[in-house]
Design a protein around this motif. Structure first.
Motif, PDB file in Angstrom:
ATOM      1  N   UNK A 159      13.586   3.993  11.712  1.00  0.00           N
ATOM      2  CA  UNK A 159      13.727   4.581  10.372  1.00  0.00           C
ATOM      3  C   UNK A 159      12.368   4.985   9.814  1.00  0.00           C
ATOM      4  N   UNK A 160      11.375   4.156  10.075  1.00  0.00           N
ATOM      5  CA  UNK A 160      10.029   4.446   9.580  1.00  0.00           C
ATOM      6  C   UNK A 160       9.500   5.743  10.188  1.00  0.00           C
ATOM      7  N   UNK A 169      11.193   2.205   1.629  1.00  0.00           N
ATOM      8  CA  UNK A 169      11.820   3.488   1.926  1.00  0.00           C
ATOM      9  C   UNK A 169      10.996   4.640   1.398  1.00  0.00           C
ATOM     10  N   UNK A 170      10.258   4.358   0.321  1.00  0.00           N
ATOM     11  CA  UNK A 170       9.470   5.408  -0.310  1.00  0.00           C
ATOM     12  C   UNK A 170       8.196   5.734   0.465  1.00  0.00           C
ATOM     13  N   UNK A 171       7.899   4.941   1.489  1.00  0.00           N
ATOM     14  CA  UNK A 171       6.670   5.193   2.237  1.00  0.00           C
ATOM     15  C   UNK A 171       6.929   6.271   3.279  1.00  0.00           C
ATOM     16  N   UNK A 229       0.854  -1.193   0.000  1.00  0.00           N
ATOM     17  CA  UNK A 229       0.000   0.000   0.000  1.00  0.00           C
ATOM     18  C   UNK A 229       0.885   1.237   0.000  1.00  0.00           C
ATOM     19  N   UNK A 230       1.123   1.747  -1.194  1.00  0.00           N
ATOM     20  CA  UNK A 230       2.136   2.774  -1.341  1.00  0.00           C
ATOM     21  C   UNK A 230       1.770   4.096  -0.690  1.00  0.00           C
ATOM     22  N   UNK A 231       0.499   4.326  -0.524  1.00  0.00           N
ATOM     23  CA  UNK A 231       0.097   5.615   0.043  1.00  0.00           C
ATOM     24  C   UNK A 231      -0.555   5.439   1.402  1.00  0.00           C
TER      25      UNK A 231
END
Lengths: 572, 186
Positions: A200-201, A176-178, A150-152
């Motif tokens: 990191x998140x 990482x892109x999230x 779920x990218x967004x």
């Protein structure tokens, strides 16, 4: 208004957000129905078996947010067998096949498999928000799929679910892109999480407002997380155990002080009471405090903490706070609207519980109180009458005396008059749970006065069918009625079967209704599903109509008998 | 589901007190004292059940689903003596007479006796079916080392006390020295 173009009406309807109001709007006329259904984005389905996913999709093609509830409420207390139903998979499957651009899914008391979560994660490009409350059937593998696909994703909120924790790396599956997370709640998970991945998140989630950790997250990680997310509004602390003289603890104090936006605090799943002073700086801003999972916090340390919370509106606490502690609440929390006091000891008793005294103190000190859940040792009529006078604004009043048939210990009378006072005084009462020794009289009062009542829970009460009849005849707005261990039989059940179509559901267990009575309801009302749950499988051997039914659950539906019921459920 | 296999006691959802056999054999429910208007709880021991008079004992916690606290909360917020919440995994060994090897189950994963019964039937289904029409009795070893009959005490108490389980042939039960909860007190 029919001479306005559709877009204008649609724009007006945008301002109408409550489900009830939108439902009313759709009933006005055909053209309003059409405009409403095309513009509807949020749908709430209180019983997943009342409608089918196909019909939902057909009616609301613009659906973005779906809320579904599955099992009946008494499932929370082990009264409904494990595999009774409430599976979300067929819903996700149907939605995935359609063109619906689902963005939000909120489920309560449903069975959610890893397969469903995986399908969900892969089927909706703009999926943003998953909220699971009291669900079961999934593992951290399912969560990994959500995280990975779920990218967004903005919200992953897990509340009180039974999750099989494979200790995985599900947190590491957020790419990482999230960077879009606003809310992350994994407090109910039991296993370890990858702490580095968590840090990191949080670091790459500038919009993170709500973070609730599980008990596997230690204090030093908490400190690091708070340093990276001082903008948090809602914090759930996992483990809060440390040496108060350590470096880490000092760092934590500094980190907490930076979090000036925190309004809601919960967790403390593991707690060292002597470390609580670090929390004091943010207590003054708190509007919600949930210590109901922190049995290690009690006595003076607890009271000191509460004394710092002057702006509290909602407090969830364990009964080890005692009447004395509730007195402190009454003196300190003048803005209090909601109080929940849970039992800290399943085998009851002793000093750990609260009594009617604590409740009276809070009612006197907190005039804005409108919502109560109170597990106590005992209650008196006098106390309830006082509470009713002090707080006429109750919307929710749920009282649970640990001994369910205990009378007023002072007068030895049933608690009819006390509850009667509550329903008479609180004209806006929507939800009521009764306990203690109760006769038919209390139901007479409820039928007479509780005009706004929508949900009623009854256990071990009443003398005869009259009790149930008073309620069914009197409470016009009743939607959910759940009854256990009361002497209500077929006469009450069958008096007005049409009433059940105006309600969401009726649960009766260990009452006096018979198989014949239930069959009669089913015959007369094809728009109801009448389910007999027979775990002991005694019905298999004896289909006598005069036989008493152990558990009956009936609900209105537009789609007839469900096909996924297990063997021990008969739908009449 | 056949009645051979585990003794039916364990699969009955006992809403009343254990030990008191439901005379209305058609349902599992709280016993009703017909002499009193209100529903009464039956006494703990079978002897008192025979008597006419019944006291209303406060056995608030021996009834299924009472107090009405959701199972998640039950597992996570009740205080232990040492202050820490209950462990999530409670694996115990299960042996069955006639089965070639032992199994392990996690008591914490089950919500109550009926659920446990189903799980045991799943584990030992093969052996249960192959056994020649003999009945089985589920027993467990408690913290004192006594072998107790499964089903007497509230589920939460059982979970804490149970160290291992055994599914014993009923024929072997005679003279084995299985205690009921009452006997264990003396």
């Amino acid at each position: 208004m029919n001479y306005f173009p559709d877009e204008v009406l649609e724009h007006v309807f945008d301002f109408i957000t409550s489900h009830k109001d939108r439902n009313s709007v759709s009933l006005v006329c055909k053209s309003w129905h059409k405009i409403e259904r095309y513009s509807r984005q949020r749908v709430f389905i209180g019983n997943c078996y009342s409608i089918s996913p196909e019909r939902l999709i057909a009616r609301f093609p613009g659906l973005k947010s779906l809320t579904l509830k599955g099992k009946p409420h008494f499932a929370d207390f082990n009264l409904v067998p494990h595999d009774w139903g409430g599976f979300v998979y067929p819903w996700i499957k149907a939605l995935a096949k359609s063109r619906i651009g689902l963005e939000e899914l909120r489920l309560k008391r449903m069975v959610v498999s890893d397969e469903s979560l995986e399908l969900l994660s892969k089927s909706f490009v703009n999926f943003k928000s998953l909220v699971l409350v009291s669900c079961e059937g999934f593992t951290t593998d399912g969560l990994a799929a959500i995280a990975a696909n779920c990218r967004f994703l903005r919200e992953l909120d897990l509340q009180e679910n039974e999750v099989d924790d494979h200790r995985g790396h599900w947190l590491s599956c957020f790419p990482e892109s999230c960077t879009s997370l606003i809310s992350l709640n994994f407090a109910c998970l039991r296993g370890e999480v990858n702490l580095g991945a968590l840090e990191r998140l949080v670091s790459r989630s500038p919009n993170l407002k709500s973070l609730r950790l599980n008990r596997a997250v230690p204090l030093d990680t908490l400190q690091k997380l708070l340093m990276r997310a001082p903008q948090l509004v809602d914090l759930g602390i996992g483990s809060y155990v440390h040496d108060p003289f350590s470096e880490v603890y000092n760092k934590l104090k500094i980190a907490i002080q930076r979090c000036k936006s925190i309004r809601s605090l919960s967790g403390f799943l593991e707690v060292a009471p002597h470390c609580m002073s670090a929390i004091y700086p943010i207590c003054g801003n708190l509007t919600f405090l949930n210590l109901s999972y922190a049995p290690g916090l009690h006595g003076n340390k607890l009271m000191k903490l509460i004394q710092h919370c002057r702006k509290l509106q909602r407090l969830w606490i364990l009964d080890c706070i005692g009447d004395k502690g509730l007195g402190v609440v009454a003196l300190t929390c003048k803005e209090l609207q909601e109080l929940r006091v849970f039992p800290s000891d399943p085998f009851g008793a002793g000093n750990a519980a609260v009594t009617e005294e604590g409740l009276v103190l809070v009612s006197a000190g907190c005039p804005k109180l409108n919502s109560l859940l109170y597990f106590c040792q005992q209650m008196t009529n006098a106390a309830l009458i006082t509470v009713a006078k002090n707080c006429p604004n109750f919307i929710r009043f749920r009282l649970c005396i640990l001994d369910p048939i205990k009378p007023d210990p002072v007068t030895n009378q049933p608690l009819d008059e006390g509850f009667g006072a509550i329903v008479q005084s609180c004209k806006g009462l929507k939800r009521l749970s009764l306990s203690g020794l109760l006769t038919d009289q209390v139901f007479l009062y409820i039928g007479m006065y509780a005009e706004q009542l929508e949900m009623l829970s009854i256990a071990f009460a009443a003398d005869s069918d009259k009790g149930m009849l008073y309620v069914l005849n009197g409470c016009k707005k009743l939607r959910k009625l759940e009854i256990r261990d009361c002497p209500f039989g077929d006469a009450a059940l069958l008096e007005d079967v049409g009433k059940y179509e105006t309600m969401r559901s009726l649960w009766m267990s260990s009452c006096e209704v018979t198989l014949g009575g239930c069959k009669s309801v089913a015959e007369k009302m094809p728009s109801l599903n009448v389910e007999i749950i027979d775990e002991c499988e005694q019905m298999e051997f004896n289909l006598d109509d005069k036989q008493k039914v152990d558990k009956m659950y009936l609900y209105r539906t537009l789609v007839g008998h469900r096909k996924d019921a297990p063997e021990y459920v008969s739908i009449l | 589901m056949g009645k051979e296999g585990l003794g039916l006691e364990i699969t009955e959802l006992r809403l009343g007190l254990p030990g008191a056999d439901s005379d209305s054999s058609h349902r599992c429910n709280v016993m009703i004292d017909k002499n009193e208007k209100k529903r009464a709880f039956s006494e703990i021991s079978e002897d008192d059940v025979e008597e006419g008079n019944r006291k209303k004992t406060t056995i608030k916690n021996q009834v299924v689903g009472w107090p009405p606290v959701c199972s998640y909360r039950k597992k996570n917020s009740f205080s232990d003596k040492d202050g820490s919440a209950k462990a999530s995994k409670m694996y115990v060994k299960v042996c069955m007479d006639g089965a070639p090897f032992l199994r392990k189950i996690d008591l914490g994963m089950h919500e109550g006796y009926p659920h446990l019964a189903k799980a045991l039937e799943k584990l030992f289904g093969e052996a249960l079916r192959n056994a020649e029409s003999c009945e089985f009795v589920p027993i467990y070893e408690d913290k004192d080392g006594d072998w107790m009959l499964v089903g007497d005490v509230p589920w939460e108490m059982f979970m804490e006390a149970c160290k291992r389980l055994r599914i014993m042939k009923r024929a072997d039960a005679k003279g084995f020295g299985v205690l009921t909860s009452k006997e264990a007190l003396y």
